[in-house]
Write a protein that holds these residues in place. Structure first.
Motif, PDB file in Angstrom:
ATOM      1  N   ASP A  17       0.813  -1.220   0.000  1.00 15.17           N
ATOM      2  CA  ASP A  17       0.000   0.000   0.000  1.00 15.17           C
ATOM      3  C   ASP A  17       0.842   1.263   0.000  1.00 15.17           C
ATOM      4  OD1 ASP A  17      -2.392  -1.396   0.038  1.00 15.17           O
ATOM      5  OD2 ASP A  17      -2.566  -1.373   2.227  1.00 15.17           O
ATOM      6  N   PHE A  18       2.162   1.121   0.001  1.00 12.50           N
ATOM      7  CA  PHE A  18       3.037   2.286   0.086  1.00 12.50           C
ATOM      8  C   PHE A  18       3.360   2.799  -1.310  1.00 12.50           C
ATOM      9  CE2 PHE A  18       7.140   4.409   0.298  1.00 12.50           C
ATOM     10  CZ  PHE A  18       6.901   5.321   1.312  1.00 12.50           C
ATOM     11  N   TYR A  19       2.941   4.032  -1.599  1.00 12.62           N
ATOM     12  CA  TYR A  19       3.198   4.655  -2.892  1.00 12.62           C
ATOM     13  C   TYR A  19       4.488   5.461  -2.834  1.00 12.62           C
ATOM     14  CZ  TYR A  19      -1.525   3.635  -4.609  1.00 12.62           C
ATOM     15  OH  TYR A  19      -2.665   2.999  -5.035  1.00 12.62           O
ATOM     16  N   ILE A  20       5.281   5.356  -3.902  1.00  9.35           N
ATOM     17  CA  ILE A  20       6.478   6.181  -4.045  1.00  9.35           C
ATOM     18  C   ILE A  20       6.061   7.532  -4.627  1.00  9.35           C
ATOM     19  CG2 ILE A  20       8.722   6.409  -5.148  1.00  9.35           C
ATOM     20  CD1 ILE A  20       8.618   4.145  -3.106  1.00  9.35           C
ATOM     21  N   PRO A  21       6.369   8.637  -3.961  1.00 12.58           N
ATOM     22  CA  PRO A  21       5.954   9.949  -4.481  1.00 12.58           C
ATOM     23  C   PRO A  21       6.471  10.199  -5.900  1.00 12.58           C
ATOM     24  CG  PRO A  21       6.821  10.155  -2.256  1.00 12.58           C
ATOM     25  CD  PRO A  21       7.115   8.756  -2.699  1.00 12.58           C
ATOM     26  N   GLN A  22       5.665  10.886  -6.682  1.00 13.24           N
ATOM     27  CA  GLN A  22       6.071  11.255  -8.036  1.00 13.24           C
ATOM     28  C   GLN A  22       7.022  12.448  -8.042  1.00 13.24           C
ATOM     29  OE1 GLN A  22       5.667   9.112 -10.359  1.00 13.24           O
ATOM     30  NE2 GLN A  22       3.681   9.323 -11.362  1.00 13.24           N
ATOM     31  N   ARG A  23       7.139  13.132  -6.910  1.00 14.53           N
ATOM     32  CA  ARG A  23       8.115  14.211  -6.743  1.00 14.53           C
ATOM     33  C   ARG A  23       8.881  13.950  -5.454  1.00 14.53           C
ATOM     34  NH1 ARG A  23       7.162  18.353 -10.290  1.00 14.53           N
ATOM     35  NH2 ARG A  23       5.082  18.402 -11.233  1.00 14.53           N
ATOM     36  N   GLY A  24      10.163  14.245  -5.465  1.00 12.35           N
ATOM     37  CA  GLY A  24      11.012  13.919  -4.326  1.00 12.35           C
ATOM     38  C   GLY A  24      10.667  14.725  -3.080  1.00 12.35           C
ATOM     39  N   ILE A  25      10.540  14.030  -1.961  1.00  8.82           N
ATOM     40  CA  ILE A  25      10.269  14.655  -0.673  1.00  8.82           C
ATOM     41  C   ILE A  25      11.264  14.120   0.351  1.00  8.82           C
ATOM     42  CG2 ILE A  25       8.602  14.929   1.212  1.00  8.82           C
ATOM     43  CD1 ILE A  25       7.779  16.414  -1.275  1.00  8.82           C
ATOM     44  N   PHE A  26      11.907  15.033   1.074  1.00  8.75           N
ATOM     45  CA  PHE A  26      12.780  14.689   2.203  1.00  8.75           C
ATOM     46  C   PHE A  26      11.991  14.982   3.477  1.00  8.75           C
ATOM     47  CE2 PHE A  26      15.643  16.041   5.576  1.00  8.75           C
ATOM     48  CZ  PHE A  26      16.632  15.060   5.561  1.00  8.75           C
ATOM     49  N   ALA A  27      12.062  14.072   4.446  1.00  8.14           N
ATOM     50  CA  ALA A  27      11.250  14.240   5.652  1.00  8.14           C
ATOM     51  C   ALA A  27      12.005  13.796   6.903  1.00  8.14           C
ATOM     52  CB  ALA A  27       9.958  13.439   5.535  1.00  8.14           C
ATOM     53  N   ILE A  28      11.766  14.512   7.977  1.00  5.77           N
ATOM     54  CA  ILE A  28      12.072  14.010   9.310  1.00  5.77           C
ATOM     55  C   ILE A  28      10.871  13.154   9.691  1.00  5.77           C
ATOM     56  CG2 ILE A  28      12.609  14.624  11.692  1.00  5.77           C
ATOM     57  CD1 ILE A  28      14.686  15.551   9.619  1.00  5.77           C
ATOM     58  N   VAL A  29      11.099  11.877   9.959  1.00  6.09           N
ATOM     59  CA  VAL A  29       9.973  10.947   9.955  1.00  6.09           C
ATOM     60  C   VAL A  29      10.019   9.987  11.137  1.00  6.09           C
ATOM     61  CG1 VAL A  29      11.177   9.248   8.502  1.00  6.09           C
ATOM     62  CG2 VAL A  29       8.680   9.351   8.442  1.00  6.09           C
ATOM     63  N   THR A  30       8.831   9.584  11.559  1.00  3.11           N
ATOM     64  CA  THR A  30       8.643   8.513  12.532  1.00  3.11           C
ATOM     65  C   THR A  30       7.828   7.424  11.862  1.00  3.11           C
ATOM     66  OG1 THR A  30       8.674  10.002  14.422  1.00  3.11           O
ATOM     67  CG2 THR A  30       7.601   7.897  14.738  1.00  3.11           C
ATOM     68  N   SER A  31       8.207   6.162  12.044  1.00  4.64           N
ATOM     69  CA  SER A  31       7.489   5.050  11.457  1.00  4.64           C
ATOM     70  C   SER A  31       7.155   4.013  12.510  1.00  4.64           C
ATOM     71  CB  SER A  31       8.318   4.382  10.346  1.00  4.64           C
ATOM     72  OG  SER A  31       8.506   5.259   9.259  1.00  4.64           O
TER      73      SER A  31
END
Length: 229
Positions: free
Chosen positions: A211-225
């Motif tokens: 269900d995880f889509y790869i963005p069509q435009r690059g995004i950098f994120a500080i992230v929690t998973s």
């Protein structure tokens, strides 16, 4: 506001989220497609509930085959969740070099042999979303209604295409990804085993893993998973 390198190198800010399941905190290039059909993604989790800090680089070739590269055993990193959908995974040295506040280089040693340069930039859209994120009470993070709003904003404001911040991984775990701060990938070049990947460009058909889509435009994120299953 601090710059991306400031956040990425302030390791003390990253903490394992409360709750159950496998939990991670760090930063990521969520995904970046190139005109050649290659796709790259980066995960650098400074803290992990299943092992040590690790780096993973995801690569999809133009034929749609995914290979994950990581610097720890696969059972302690991303193939633990995505292995059912990938063709191969390797364990080798991966280096991340921040050359200024908004530029980083990623190098995957053989057999992956990936050299990837990334320049980040704030945009009006990312500034708007970051302002909203900083004003949000911490108790709201992870709520489905909030994630749904962020998914819609990503599609329409950031131009990422379809986005799902929660769903199922190919291995069957439920994932929740929380991008707490974001920047746009303004410029990027990459070579994969010596071959130029071309310029960043949306794919004719958006790439996905479970269900995880790869963005069509690059995004950098500080992230929690968080992954449960």
């Amino acid at each position: 506001m601090k710059e991306p390198r400031d956040f990425a190198q302030s390791i003390g800010q990253f903490a394992i989220p409360d709750g159950s399941g496998d939990r991670f905190s760090g930063y990521a290039v969520i995904g970046l497609p190139f005109s050649s059909g290659h796709v790259l993604a980066l995960r650098r989790f400074e803290v992990s509930s299943v092992g040590s800090a690790y780096t993973s680089v995801w690569h999809r070739d133009p034929e749609g085959r995914w290979t994950f590269h990581q610097n720890v055993p696969p059972e302690q990193s991303c193939p633990r969740y995505f292995g059912a959908a990938i063709t191969g995974n390797t364990t080798e040295q991966i280096r991340i070099d921040w050359t200024d506040q908004r530029r980083l280089g990623v190098t995957v040693d053989a057999p992956g042999e990936i050299v990837w340069d990334i320049r980040l930039a704030p945009t009006l859209a990312t500034r708007m979303m970051n302002t909203a994120a900083r004003a949000m009470p911490s108790s709201w993070w992870g709520k489905r209604s909030v994630l749904s709003t962020m998914e819609t904003a990503s599609r329409w404001i950031l131009g990422t295409g379809e986005m799902k911040l929660t769903g199922y991984t190919p291995n069957g775990q439920v994932f929740t990804g929380i991008p707490r701060l974001i920047w746009s990938v303004a410029e990027s070049r990459a070579t994969i085993r010596g071959v130029d990947a071309g310029a960043p460009a949306p794919l004719p058909k958006q790439a996905m893993l479970g269900d995880f889509y790869i963005p069509q435009r690059g995004i950098f994120a500080i992230v929690t998973s968080v992954l449960e299953g």
